[in-house]
Write a protein that holds these residues in place. Structure first.
Motif, mmCIF file in Angstrom:
data_model
loop_
_atom_site.group_PDB
_atom_site.id
_atom_site.type_symbol
_atom_site.label_atom_id
_atom_site.label_comp_id
_atom_site.label_asym_id
_atom_site.label_seq_id
_atom_site.Cartn_x
_atom_site.Cartn_y
_atom_site.Cartn_z
ATOM 1 N N THR A 151 46.627 43.492 55.457
ATOM 2 C CA THR A 151 46.897 42.380 54.548
ATOM 3 C C THR A 151 46.536 42.730 53.108
ATOM 4 O O THR A 151 47.276 42.391 52.176
ATOM 5 N N LEU A 152 45.424 43.418 52.921
ATOM 6 C CA LEU A 152 45.003 43.754 51.559
ATOM 7 C C LEU A 152 45.895 44.828 50.934
ATOM 8 O O LEU A 152 46.134 44.803 49.726
ATOM 9 N N VAL A 153 46.396 45.757 51.735
ATOM 10 C CA VAL A 153 47.347 46.744 51.213
ATOM 11 C C VAL A 153 48.620 46.034 50.749
ATOM 12 O O VAL A 153 49.182 46.356 49.691
ATOM 13 N N ALA A 154 49.089 45.053 51.523
ATOM 14 C CA ALA A 154 50.283 44.298 51.130
ATOM 15 C C ALA A 154 50.067 43.578 49.801
ATOM 16 O O ALA A 154 50.955 43.562 48.930
ATOM 17 N N LEU A 155 48.891 42.998 49.609
ATOM 18 C CA LEU A 155 48.595 42.318 48.350
ATOM 19 C C LEU A 155 48.447 43.317 47.199
ATOM 20 O O LEU A 155 48.827 43.022 46.058
ATOM 21 N N THR A 156 47.914 44.498 47.490
ATOM 22 C CA THR A 156 47.791 45.526 46.455
ATOM 23 C C THR A 156 49.159 45.979 45.979
ATOM 24 O O THR A 156 49.393 46.153 44.776
ATOM 25 N N ALA A 179 43.025 48.355 43.089
ATOM 26 C CA ALA A 179 42.881 49.807 43.280
ATOM 27 C C ALA A 179 41.473 50.135 43.762
ATOM 28 O O ALA A 179 41.284 50.952 44.688
ATOM 29 N N ALA A 180 40.465 49.503 43.151
ATOM 30 C CA ALA A 180 39.083 49.706 43.606
ATOM 31 C C ALA A 180 38.903 49.204 45.032
ATOM 32 O O ALA A 180 38.169 49.809 45.829
ATOM 33 N N LEU A 181 39.579 48.119 45.358
ATOM 34 C CA LEU A 181 39.485 47.574 46.709
ATOM 35 C C LEU A 181 40.014 48.557 47.745
ATOM 36 O O LEU A 181 39.491 48.643 48.863
ATOM 37 N N MET A 182 41.030 49.323 47.378
ATOM 38 C CA MET A 182 41.542 50.338 48.300
ATOM 39 C C MET A 182 40.491 51.412 48.574
ATOM 40 O O MET A 182 40.406 51.944 49.685
ATOM 41 N N VAL A 183 39.696 51.727 47.561
ATOM 42 C CA VAL A 183 38.595 52.680 47.767
ATOM 43 C C VAL A 183 37.569 52.080 48.723
ATOM 44 O O VAL A 183 37.051 52.764 49.614
ATOM 45 N N VAL A 225 37.574 43.472 42.386
ATOM 46 C CA VAL A 225 38.723 42.575 42.412
ATOM 47 C C VAL A 225 38.338 41.144 42.028
ATOM 48 O O VAL A 225 39.208 40.324 41.727
ATOM 49 N N LEU A 226 37.052 40.836 42.047
ATOM 50 C CA LEU A 226 36.576 39.557 41.514
ATOM 51 C C LEU A 226 36.109 39.707 40.072
ATOM 52 O O LEU A 226 36.474 38.909 39.201
ATOM 53 N N VAL A 227 35.318 40.727 39.802
ATOM 54 C CA VAL A 227 34.676 40.870 38.487
ATOM 55 C C VAL A 227 35.709 41.020 37.367
ATOM 56 O O VAL A 227 35.641 40.318 36.333
ATOM 57 N N LEU A 228 36.675 41.905 37.544
ATOM 58 C CA LEU A 228 37.620 42.183 36.462
ATOM 59 C C LEU A 228 38.599 41.029 36.211
ATOM 60 O O LEU A 228 38.788 40.624 35.055
ATOM 61 N N PRO A 229 39.226 40.446 37.240
ATOM 62 C CA PRO A 229 40.068 39.270 36.971
ATOM 63 C C PRO A 229 39.277 38.084 36.418
ATOM 64 O O PRO A 229 39.784 37.324 35.583
ATOM 65 N N ALA A 230 38.025 37.910 36.886
ATOM 66 C CA ALA A 230 37.207 36.824 36.337
ATOM 67 C C ALA A 230 36.966 37.037 34.844
ATOM 68 O O ALA A 230 37.004 36.078 34.049
#
Length: 274
Positions: A151-156, A179-183, A225-230
């Motif tokens: 699911t997260l790859v699809a959202l990425t 991208a960081a989330l993929m790591v 994925v939270l810090v940067l969009p926030a």
């Protein structure tokens, strides 16, 4: 949503952002609001188990402790809320959005429920092959991890598609965060793979030791994925131009990347030596 909250006249940017927070719920789609509610309940469950730990005591570290339902409840709850929010800025068909977020939310609940069940049974949740039931739980947790990855790859992938309706600063933050989330997912997959291999050869304690080495890398890359969009969202309340917001997000992304790379490098060395 265009990724720009808009500058609110009057008061400080922080106060304007606080006033805008309820709008995230009010303007959210039904599936997003459901994810916010479920994520909040998961976090509440984590806090409840913190009280259980305060009353019952026992070790905080190790494979059998109240720490696991606490940390996993808080982490999965926060992650579910985060993914629901950041996905609101992505170009997705409504059906795809409902399916991806619905599956992700159900999987988060299942993962936390299984970990909590094993904590109450006073047995390890991960890499536990002691009984047929424990083996089934361990395998379900691993399968749930695979569902999270899909699911997260699809959202990425969606985050890297053209999205002119979202402000450039938010697009940059989303792409860097995913991208960081993929790591983070990669480090999680490595932890599971090596831990399962160790457990299946009869080295269960070694499995926990090896997996622990990558936890810092997993944590620091998970929450970008939270810090940067926030940050990108908060900047919309400052009155800065979009060009300046892009530069600020780019600088923050670079700084976060350097810090994360250092943590990943240290974790990788420890993992290789474990």
């Amino acid at each position: 949503m265009d990724g720009t909250a808009g500058t609110v006249r009057g008061g400080s940017p922080a106060a304007a952002a606080m006033r805008a927070l309820p709008g995230i719920w009010a303007d959210g789609r039904r599936v997003e609001r459901a994810c916010y509610a479920v994520g909040g309940l998961l976090m509440l469950g984590g806090l409840v188990h913190l009280l259980v730990f305060a009353v019952d005591g026992g070790p905080w570290t190790g494979p059998v402790s109240w720490r696991k339902p606490v940390t996993f409840g808080l982490s999965f709850g926060l992650t579910l809320i985060t993914i629901a929010w950041v996905s609101s800025f992505l170009e997705l068909g409504e059906r795809a959005r409902r399916v991806l977020l619905g599956v992700f939310a159900a999987d988060c609940v299942a993962e936390v429920a299984l970990i909590t069940l094993q904590a109450w049974r006073r047995v390890p949740s991960h890499f536990n092959m002691e009984t047929p039931f424990d083996t089934a739980v361990s395998r379900m947790l691993a399968a749930g991890g695979a569902v999270l990855v899909v699911t997260l790859v699809a959202l990425t992938v969606a985050a890297f598609r053209a999205n002119p309706g979202t402000a450039p600063s938010m697009r940059l933050a989303l792409r860097a965060g995913f991208a960081a989330l993929m790591v983070a997912l990669s480090s999680g997959a490595v932890m599971i793979a090596r831990g399962v291999a160790a457990a299946q050869t009869g080295h269960q304690q070694a499995a926990y030791h090896v997996a622990a080495a990558l936890k810092p890398a997993h944590f620091v890359t998970m929450h970008a994925v939270l810090v940067l969009p926030a940050l990108a969202w908060l900047l919309t309340f400052t009155g800065s131009t979009e060009a300046r917001r892009v530069r600020t997000v780019a600088l923050a992304t670079a700084g976060y990347g350097v810090a994360a790379a250092a943590v990943v490098a240290v974790s990788a060395v420890r993992f290789a030596a474990a």
